[in-house]
Design a protein around this motif. Sequence first.
Motif, short mmCIF file in Angstrom:
data_model
loop_
_atom_site.label_atom_id
_atom_site.label_comp_id
_atom_site.label_asym_id
_atom_site.label_seq_id
_atom_site.Cartn_x
_atom_site.Cartn_y
_atom_site.Cartn_z
N SER A 64 36.79 60.52 177.50
CA SER A 64 35.39 60.45 177.10
C SER A 64 34.73 61.82 177.04
CB SER A 64 34.62 59.54 178.07
OG SER A 64 35.05 58.21 177.93
N ASP A 65 35.18 62.76 177.86
CA ASP A 65 34.63 64.12 177.77
C ASP A 65 34.94 64.73 176.41
OD1 ASP A 65 33.60 63.96 180.32
OD2 ASP A 65 35.29 64.99 181.27
N ALA A 66 36.15 64.49 175.92
CA ALA A 66 36.54 65.01 174.60
C ALA A 66 35.72 64.35 173.50
CB ALA A 66 38.04 64.79 174.37
N VAL A 67 35.45 63.05 173.62
CA VAL A 67 34.63 62.35 172.63
C VAL A 67 33.22 62.92 172.61
CG1 VAL A 67 33.61 60.14 171.97
CG2 VAL A 67 35.98 60.22 172.76
N MET A 68 32.64 63.11 173.80
CA MET A 68 31.28 63.65 173.88
C MET A 68 31.21 65.03 173.23
SD MET A 68 28.17 63.04 174.86
CE MET A 68 28.10 61.85 176.22
N LYS A 69 32.21 65.84 173.47
CA LYS A 69 32.24 67.19 172.90
C LYS A 69 32.32 67.13 171.37
CE LYS A 69 34.78 71.57 173.33
NZ LYS A 69 33.60 72.39 173.67
N PHE A 95 33.96 53.32 180.99
CA PHE A 95 33.11 52.16 180.70
C PHE A 95 31.62 52.51 180.64
CE2 PHE A 95 33.25 52.49 185.24
CZ PHE A 95 32.02 52.03 185.69
N GLU A 96 31.20 53.56 181.33
CA GLU A 96 29.79 53.97 181.26
C GLU A 96 29.55 54.89 180.07
OE1 GLU A 96 27.95 53.89 185.71
OE2 GLU A 96 29.33 55.54 185.29
N LYS A 97 30.46 55.83 179.85
CA LYS A 97 30.28 56.79 178.76
C LYS A 97 30.24 56.09 177.40
CE LYS A 97 30.37 60.83 180.96
NZ LYS A 97 31.59 61.66 180.99
N VAL A 98 31.03 55.03 177.24
CA VAL A 98 31.11 54.40 175.93
C VAL A 98 29.76 53.80 175.52
CG1 VAL A 98 31.84 52.04 176.58
CG2 VAL A 98 32.69 53.08 174.47
N THR A 99 28.97 53.35 176.48
CA THR A 99 27.63 52.84 176.14
C THR A 99 26.72 53.96 175.66
OG1 THR A 99 26.83 53.00 178.42
CG2 THR A 99 27.84 50.92 177.75
N GLN A 100 26.92 55.17 176.21
CA GLN A 100 26.18 56.33 175.73
C GLN A 100 26.54 56.64 174.29
OE1 GLN A 100 26.35 59.79 178.36
NE2 GLN A 100 26.74 58.45 180.11
N PHE A 101 27.81 56.50 173.95
CA PHE A 101 28.24 56.78 172.58
C PHE A 101 27.60 55.81 171.59
CE2 PHE A 101 32.42 58.26 174.72
CZ PHE A 101 31.81 59.45 175.11
N HIS A 102 27.49 54.54 171.98
CA HIS A 102 26.81 53.57 171.13
C HIS A 102 25.39 54.05 170.83
CE1 HIS A 102 29.38 49.96 170.71
NE2 HIS A 102 29.89 50.30 171.88
N SER A 103 24.68 54.50 171.86
CA SER A 103 23.28 54.92 171.69
C SER A 103 23.16 56.19 170.87
CB SER A 103 22.64 55.14 173.07
OG SER A 103 22.60 53.95 173.81
N LEU A 232 47.76 60.33 180.84
CA LEU A 232 46.85 59.38 180.21
C LEU A 232 46.79 58.04 180.96
CD1 LEU A 232 47.47 60.00 176.40
CD2 LEU A 232 45.46 60.62 177.75
N ILE A 233 47.93 57.53 181.42
CA ILE A 233 47.87 56.28 182.17
C ILE A 233 47.15 56.50 183.49
CG2 ILE A 233 50.15 56.54 183.25
CD1 ILE A 233 48.63 53.20 182.10
N TYR A 234 47.32 57.67 184.08
CA TYR A 234 46.60 57.98 185.32
C TYR A 234 45.10 57.99 185.08
CZ TYR A 234 44.83 60.60 189.33
OH TYR A 234 44.11 60.98 190.42
N LYS A 235 44.67 58.61 183.98
CA LYS A 235 43.25 58.64 183.62
C LYS A 235 42.70 57.23 183.43
CE LYS A 235 42.10 58.75 179.49
NZ LYS A 235 41.68 57.76 178.44
N ASP A 236 43.45 56.39 182.74
CA ASP A 236 42.99 55.03 182.49
C ASP A 236 42.86 54.22 183.78
OD1 ASP A 236 43.08 55.79 179.86
OD2 ASP A 236 44.78 54.53 179.31
N LEU A 237 43.81 54.40 184.69
CA LEU A 237 43.75 53.68 185.97
C LEU A 237 42.62 54.20 186.85
CD1 LEU A 237 47.58 53.35 186.65
CD2 LEU A 237 46.00 51.51 186.03
N GLN A 238 42.31 55.49 186.72
CA GLN A 238 41.15 56.04 187.42
C GLN A 238 39.86 55.41 186.89
OE1 GLN A 238 40.94 58.20 190.05
NE2 GLN A 238 38.72 57.92 189.98
N TYR A 239 39.76 55.31 185.55
CA TYR A 239 38.59 54.66 184.94
C TYR A 239 38.46 53.22 185.43
CZ TYR A 239 37.85 58.35 181.34
OH TYR A 239 37.58 59.51 180.66
N LEU A 240 39.61 52.52 185.51
CA LEU A 240 39.59 51.13 185.96
C LEU A 240 39.14 51.04 187.41
CD1 LEU A 240 40.25 48.11 185.47
CD2 LEU A 240 42.57 48.61 186.27
N GLN A 241 39.63 51.93 188.23
CA GLN A 241 39.23 51.94 189.64
C GLN A 241 37.73 52.16 189.77
OE1 GLN A 241 40.91 55.09 192.23
NE2 GLN A 241 41.68 53.42 193.50
#
Length: 284
Positions: A64-69, A95-103, A232-241
Amino acid sequence: MKTGFIGLGNLGKAMAKRLIGEGVELIVWNRTLEKAKDLGVKTAKDPAELISEVEALFLNLTDSDAVMKVLTDEKGVLKGNCTGKLIIDTTTNHFEKVTQFHSLVKESGAYYVEAPVLGSVIPALQGLLTVLVSADREAFEKVKPLLEKIGKNIFYLEKQGLATKMKLINNLVLGSFMATLSEAIAIGEHCGISKAQVIEILQSGAGNSMILNVKKQKLLDEDFSPHFSNSLIYKDLQYLQELCYYMKKPIFTGSIVKELFAMAIAKHLSEEDFSSIYKLFKYF
């Protein structure tokens, strides 16, 4: 529909190749432009120029940091002509950043289509990904023909954030299966059974799964060139946690498996395919 693509990592490049092969007029931008050379398509000088030239734009980025950039930089997507454009984000986001992207995208006059994908390089090349979509119905209907070029199964979840949350849930299963299969194979080998025979027996029994079928050859050859990396799988599991923490729900297997992939990263396996977690059980 003239289409843009940003993010030519392992999965992104496979998706871009599929779109080109399906006759989509593609223009690309990547931080390292050399990755685009073999695609044989036009490259944009920056994301702002790219969005101004196309009707739809795919993003497939690390996090999500890369998307924001990419969206908000000085020459980012949102600095271009976005009015009426479709921004299709296939990144696995927070899950929080993606709502920012929508806005942010809506404020620019464009449509944000949250569209994480299930599957890796080979299904992407074959157009066999599963695509999860959260977006306005109007935007979904507009992008559906493009999504059908990369995905065999498309699930419309509508409400903002649901596609991203479901992707994280899927990757709990993905990471857990991979870890369990790897440990089982290593234990079988330590018992004196050949790796090939362990895998064959697992495929005939409780281990039979899409994950084992897809990763079988990598495990046999110990060729862990990345399709989907440990980082990448580590990042995704961190997001899930973090999602479970936000919901005040415990997460048991996901927490343990996340730390196994953290150990793989500590053992300098960060950019190897996530199936290389097998090495933890076999060699360490």
